[in-house]
Design a protein around this motif. Structure first.
Motif, short mmCIF file in Angstrom:
data_model
loop_
_atom_site.label_atom_id
_atom_site.label_comp_id
_atom_site.label_asym_id
_atom_site.label_seq_id
_atom_site.Cartn_x
_atom_site.Cartn_y
_atom_site.Cartn_z
N MET A 141 0.89 -1.19 0.00
CA MET A 141 -0.13 0.04 -0.08
C MET A 141 0.78 1.04 0.11
O MET A 141 1.91 1.36 0.68
CB MET A 141 -0.95 -0.11 1.21
N VAL A 142 0.45 2.24 -0.80
CA VAL A 142 1.35 3.52 -0.63
C VAL A 142 0.50 4.63 0.00
O VAL A 142 0.75 5.35 0.71
CB VAL A 142 1.94 3.66 -2.23
N ASP A 143 -0.71 4.94 -0.96
CA ASP A 143 -1.35 6.24 -0.66
C ASP A 143 -2.61 5.99 0.27
O ASP A 143 -2.96 6.63 0.99
CB ASP A 143 -1.89 6.88 -2.03
N GLY A 144 -2.93 4.60 0.25
CA GLY A 144 -4.19 4.22 0.86
C GLY A 144 -5.44 5.01 0.43
O GLY A 144 -6.52 4.98 1.42
N CYS A 197 -7.07 -1.19 -0.40
CA CYS A 197 -7.36 -0.06 0.56
C CYS A 197 -8.72 0.69 0.70
O CYS A 197 -9.13 1.24 1.79
CB CYS A 197 -6.02 1.17 0.44
N PHE A 257 -9.11 -2.59 -5.38
CA PHE A 257 -7.94 -1.80 -4.59
C PHE A 257 -8.27 -2.30 -3.01
O PHE A 257 -9.31 -2.00 -2.38
CB PHE A 257 -8.09 -0.79 -4.75
N GLY A 279 -6.76 4.65 -2.91
CA GLY A 279 -7.28 4.33 -4.07
C GLY A 279 -6.68 5.11 -5.37
O GLY A 279 -7.18 4.82 -6.41
N MET A 280 -5.56 5.76 -5.27
CA MET A 280 -5.09 6.49 -6.13
C MET A 280 -3.88 5.92 -6.87
O MET A 280 -3.71 6.01 -8.18
CB MET A 280 -4.48 8.03 -5.74
N CYS A 281 -3.02 5.21 -6.27
CA CYS A 281 -1.60 4.61 -6.90
C CYS A 281 -1.78 3.39 -7.31
O CYS A 281 -1.24 2.90 -8.24
CB CYS A 281 -0.70 4.42 -5.56
N GLY A 282 -2.74 2.70 -7.04
CA GLY A 282 -2.88 0.89 -7.60
C GLY A 282 -1.98 0.24 -6.98
O GLY A 282 -1.98 -1.00 -7.47
N GLY A 283 -1.05 0.60 -6.07
CA GLY A 283 -0.18 -0.32 -5.40
C GLY A 283 -0.89 -1.63 -4.78
O GLY A 283 -0.35 -2.64 -4.90
N CYS A 284 -2.00 -1.44 -4.25
CA CYS A 284 -2.78 -2.49 -3.67
C CYS A 284 -3.57 -3.27 -4.34
O CYS A 284 -4.59 -4.07 -3.67
CB CYS A 284 -3.39 -1.69 -2.40
FE1 FES Z 1 -2.69 3.03 -3.26
FE2 FES Z 1 -4.40 1.50 -2.43
S1 FES Z 1 -2.54 1.94 -1.51
S2 FES Z 1 -4.51 2.31 -4.40
#
Ligand code: FES
Length: 274
Positions: free
Chosen positions: A216-219, A238, A236, A221-226
């Protein structure tokens, strides 16, 4: 700034912190998580909220020192402050009365986020059977707390030093075999454990909820990491989770993304330690 009110060693390298955060404590529900940043240079660390006390105005986290970020966090002491705590994030656990018999499974430090869920289920009047799994007796955490909110507790240890020798799925199978009607299973712990629980309940079509912990990066829903694959859809964790229907989760994809992250984490950890 968020002050650390209490620091307690639960087992080797596993810490419990109570953090002063009255506004977050008021809003937090079981199942939600936070993202913490110790200082300006610190990485963002997602952690499930292990407990919250609305009257006393604090939240609790439990974490294991496994990488660079958690090592820095583990060096803080009572009275120190944390720069950022973004919470509560994610969706709350679905808890209501008359859900029936709920089996709450926590593996390793996964017991920590399971605890408020078991308590919530119990307070709502459901029958709670808890299964706590650990490698050995010495690293089992929060047993007293779990017993206080459960109708029955089963402990499993990999080496047989306490409780049933084996894994949480052995205890779960015992419950199934004795004919107990299980209405829902909630499992939180290592991904391999959650996958095993899901495979154990699948033949019986027992609803099984897992709490995922992808990168998780931004938490927000913006970065797509999760991102995780749930059935045919990409979700997502988060914002759509962190809890999902375990029978729909693509565990293979989740595990391969986690492996990539662990390699990177190890490199950064070596950098911090050397
Ligand atoms: Fe970035 Fe979920 S932590 S979209």
């Amino acid at each position: 700034m968020y002050k650390i009110l209490k620091k307690e060693l639960l087992s080797p390298n596993v810490w419990l912190y109570d953090i002063e955060a009255p506004r977050i404590a008021k809003k937090t529900q079981p199942g939600q998580f936070l993202i913490i940043r110790t200082d300006e240079e610190g990485e963002r660390i997602p952690l499930t909220i292990a407990d919250f006390d609305r009257d006393k105005g604090y939240i609790s986290i439990v974490f294991q020192e496994v990488g660079a970020g958690t090592q820095v966090l583990g060096q803080l002491n009572e009275g120190d402050s944390i720069l950022d705590v973004v919470a509560p994030l994610g969706k709350k656990t679905h808890i209501e009365k008359d859900m029936g018999t709920v089996v709450c499974i926590g593996g390793g430090i996964g017991v920590a986020p399971v605890y408020p869920i078991a308590r919530g289920m119990h307070q709502a009047g459901n029958k709670v059977i808890s299964i706590m799994g650990a490698k050995n007796k010495d690293i089992l955490i929060l047993e007293k707390e779990m017993r206080a909110v459960s109708d029955e507790v089963m402990v499993t240890t990999d080496d047989g030093s306490y409780g049933i020798k084996g894994f949480v799925t052995n205890a779960l199978q015992q419950i199934i075999d004795r004919g107990e009607k299980i209405d829902e299973v909630i499992a939180i712990g290592p991904v391999v454990m959650m996958r095993s629980v899901v495979e154990a309940t699948r033949p019986y079509k027992i609803k099984t909820v897992v709490s995922l912990n992808p990168i998780m990066v931004d938490g927000t829903g913006m970065c797509g990491g999760c991102r995780v694959q749930i059935g045919e859809e990409i979700k997502f964790a988060c914002v759509d989770g962190p809890e999902f229907d375990g029978h729909m989760v693509d565990f293979k994809g989740l595990m391969s993304r986690q492996r990539m992250y662990k390699d990177k984490e190890k490199t950064e950890s070596d950098h911090v330690c050397n």
